[in-house]
Design a protein around this motif. Structure first.
Motif, short mmCIF file in Angstrom:
data_model
loop_
_atom_site.label_atom_id
_atom_site.label_comp_id
_atom_site.label_asym_id
_atom_site.label_seq_id
_atom_site.Cartn_x
_atom_site.Cartn_y
_atom_site.Cartn_z
N LEU A 112 43.72 0.28 -52.49
CA LEU A 112 43.08 -0.90 -51.92
C LEU A 112 42.60 -0.67 -50.49
CD1 LEU A 112 45.47 -3.73 -53.20
CD2 LEU A 112 43.08 -3.42 -53.83
N VAL A 113 43.44 0.00 -49.68
CA VAL A 113 43.14 0.15 -48.25
C VAL A 113 42.25 1.35 -47.98
CG1 VAL A 113 44.14 0.47 -45.95
CG2 VAL A 113 45.30 -0.99 -47.62
N LEU A 114 42.59 2.50 -48.55
CA LEU A 114 41.87 3.74 -48.25
C LEU A 114 40.97 4.21 -49.39
CD1 LEU A 114 44.74 5.78 -46.53
CD2 LEU A 114 42.96 4.39 -45.44
N ARG A 115 40.93 3.42 -50.47
CA ARG A 115 40.13 3.78 -51.64
C ARG A 115 40.55 5.12 -52.22
NH1 ARG A 115 38.60 -0.85 -53.59
NH2 ARG A 115 37.65 -2.18 -51.99
N GLU A 116 41.83 5.42 -52.11
CA GLU A 116 42.34 6.65 -52.71
C GLU A 116 42.35 6.51 -54.23
OE1 GLU A 116 46.20 7.11 -50.98
OE2 GLU A 116 45.45 8.11 -49.18
N LYS A 117 42.01 7.58 -54.91
CA LYS A 117 41.93 7.55 -56.37
C LYS A 117 43.32 7.37 -56.97
CE LYS A 117 40.14 10.09 -60.36
NZ LYS A 117 39.48 11.35 -60.82
N LEU A 118 43.40 6.44 -57.93
CA LEU A 118 44.68 6.20 -58.61
C LEU A 118 44.90 7.27 -59.67
CD1 LEU A 118 44.83 2.33 -59.16
CD2 LEU A 118 46.44 3.71 -57.86
N SER A 119 46.07 7.88 -59.64
CA SER A 119 46.38 8.90 -60.63
C SER A 119 46.87 8.26 -61.92
CB SER A 119 47.47 9.83 -60.08
OG SER A 119 48.70 9.13 -59.92
N LYS A 120 46.82 9.04 -63.00
CA LYS A 120 47.35 8.56 -64.27
C LYS A 120 48.84 8.28 -64.15
CE LYS A 120 43.93 10.98 -67.14
NZ LYS A 120 43.72 12.00 -68.20
N ASN A 121 49.52 9.08 -63.32
CA ASN A 121 50.95 8.86 -63.10
C ASN A 121 51.22 7.48 -62.53
OD1 ASN A 121 50.91 11.63 -63.70
ND2 ASN A 121 52.71 11.99 -62.44
N ALA A 122 50.40 7.07 -61.55
CA ALA A 122 50.58 5.76 -60.91
C ALA A 122 50.40 4.62 -61.91
CB ALA A 122 49.61 5.61 -59.74
N LEU A 123 49.36 4.72 -62.73
CA LEU A 123 49.10 3.68 -63.71
C LEU A 123 50.18 3.61 -64.78
CD1 LEU A 123 45.24 4.23 -64.15
CD2 LEU A 123 46.38 2.34 -62.96
N LEU A 124 50.59 4.79 -65.28
CA LEU A 124 51.63 4.83 -66.30
C LEU A 124 52.97 4.35 -65.73
CD1 LEU A 124 52.55 5.58 -69.13
CD2 LEU A 124 52.92 7.93 -68.34
N GLY A 125 53.28 4.78 -64.51
CA GLY A 125 54.53 4.36 -63.87
C GLY A 125 54.58 2.87 -63.65
N ALA A 126 53.44 2.28 -63.25
CA ALA A 126 53.37 0.84 -63.04
C ALA A 126 53.60 0.09 -64.35
CB ALA A 126 52.01 0.46 -62.45
N LEU A 127 53.01 0.59 -65.45
CA LEU A 127 53.16 -0.05 -66.75
C LEU A 127 54.62 -0.01 -67.20
CD1 LEU A 127 51.99 -1.33 -69.30
CD2 LEU A 127 51.52 0.98 -70.15
N ILE A 128 55.25 1.16 -67.07
CA ILE A 128 56.66 1.30 -67.47
C ILE A 128 57.55 0.39 -66.63
CG2 ILE A 128 58.64 2.89 -67.57
CD1 ILE A 128 56.63 5.15 -68.12
N SER A 129 57.27 0.31 -65.33
CA SER A 129 58.07 -0.53 -64.45
C SER A 129 57.90 -2.01 -64.78
CB SER A 129 57.69 -0.28 -62.99
OG SER A 129 58.03 1.02 -62.60
N LEU A 130 56.68 -2.41 -65.13
CA LEU A 130 56.44 -3.81 -65.50
C LEU A 130 57.22 -4.18 -66.77
CD1 LEU A 130 52.61 -4.21 -64.80
CD2 LEU A 130 54.50 -5.33 -63.61
N ILE A 131 57.28 -3.24 -67.71
CA ILE A 131 58.08 -3.47 -68.92
C ILE A 131 59.56 -3.60 -68.54
CG2 ILE A 131 58.83 -2.49 -71.12
CD1 ILE A 131 56.09 -1.09 -71.29
N GLY A 132 59.99 -2.74 -67.60
CA GLY A 132 61.37 -2.81 -67.12
C GLY A 132 61.68 -4.14 -66.45
N ILE A 133 60.72 -4.65 -65.66
CA ILE A 133 60.90 -5.96 -65.02
C ILE A 133 61.07 -7.04 -66.08
CG2 ILE A 133 59.75 -7.73 -63.62
CD1 ILE A 133 58.43 -5.42 -62.08
N GLY A 134 60.31 -6.91 -67.17
CA GLY A 134 60.44 -7.86 -68.26
C GLY A 134 61.84 -7.86 -68.85
N PHE A 135 62.42 -6.67 -69.04
CA PHE A 135 63.77 -6.57 -69.58
C PHE A 135 64.81 -7.16 -68.62
CE2 PHE A 135 62.16 -3.65 -72.79
CZ PHE A 135 63.02 -3.87 -73.85
N THR A 136 64.63 -6.95 -67.32
CA THR A 136 65.60 -7.50 -66.37
C THR A 136 65.56 -9.02 -66.34
OG1 THR A 136 64.06 -7.41 -64.48
CG2 THR A 136 65.44 -5.47 -64.86
#
Length: 290
Positions: A112-136
């Protein structure tokens, strides 16, 4: 060099343990003080000790360093406000796991700030974490979702912790460690006292039972924790630092169970594991294809 590298990793692991236990002692402190009082006391204790140690160096702080340090302090204040306020409405275990999501948020702030390219790792990690938040958020099994107000505040706090990490990494570079710590602790303490004053919470009453948790939060979790992180990070990589410090969520849950007697729930464990896996996916470098 290898010995220093190992000591650095051990130092970060100890930092994670300290920060994890800090969730529990913050929760205990909230029984005797308000949110702003807890934040104000923890940063004031750390600031006063740092001031006494470095009083002879104050003239070395430039205007640019002052602005940077205060800005970091404002972000840190907001992070701890939402995290500590969240503790009033949710469990210590959930608060610690949701706060750990800040490591996943950092790449998105860079985008958002520096327009750095988002890696596949970042997107996948965010998705997994969101699923984890759902479980908690499952308090009593499937169909009984309980993502409460405290959980939302904890997540907002995680965003500001992510912003704090980002700002420290990209804008705090080159500043002496002592001045950066002193200024951000001072700014956070000042903002907390101002807020407490306007809300009529400036009058603090200490009891014998309230002294230990607030001293632990101020000296151990804040002063020692941040100081140890600053020193240890000099001997490790940023990826290693992020991964090791993310284990504070595990230590937060463990101390909450051992000290506060919080119940162990299967959905909480599954959610915590998923959030931790999401953090690992973001911070570990992908294997190169042969």
């Amino acid at each position: 060099m290898k010995n220093k590298h190992m000591l650095g990793k051990l130092g970060l692991l100890l930092t994670a343990l300290i920060w994890g236990s800090g969730f529990t002692f913050s929760s205990i402190a909230l029984k005797y003080f308000t949110t702003f009082q807890v934040i104000a006391l923890r940063f004031t204790i750390a600031f006063v000790i740092l001031l006494v140690i470095n009083v002879g160096k104050l003239k070395r702080i430039s205007k640019d360093e002052f602005i940077k340090g205060v800005t970091v302090g404002v972000i840190l204040f907001l992070a701890y406000f939402f995290q500590t306020k969240g503790l009033e409405f949710t469990t210590t275990s959930k608060n610690s796991f949701l706060t750990a999501v800040n490591v996943v948020i950092v790449p998105f702030i860079g985008w958002l700030v520096l327009r750095e390219k988002l890696s596949k790792n970042a997107l996948l990690g965010a998705l997994i974490s969101l699923i984890g938040i759902g479980f908690t958020s499952f308090s009593g099994g499937i169909g009984q979702i309980a993502f409460n107000f405290g959980d939302a505040l904890s997540l907002i706090g995680a965003v500001f912790f992510g912003a704090h990490i980002f700002y420290m990494d990209h804008y705090g570079e080159g500043m002496p460690n002592w001045s950066l710590m002193l200024l951000q602790m001072g700014a956070a303490a000042a903002l907390s006292w101002i807020a407490a004053f306007f809300l009529g919470e400036a009058n603090i009453h200490f009891t014998q039972e309230s002294i230990l948790p607030i001293l632990y939060v101020g000296i151990v979790a804040t002063l020692v924790g941040y100081g140890l992180q600053t020193i240890s990070q000099n001997y490790t990589t940023s990826n290693e630092t992020a991964v090791i410090l993310s284990t504070e969520a595990f230590f937060g849950m463990l101390t909450a169970i051992l000290i506060l007697g919080e119940p162990v729930m299967l959905t909480m464990i599954v959610g915590g594991i998923l959030i931790f896996c999401g953090i690992l996916v973001v911070d570990l470098k992908p294997l190169k294809e042969s």
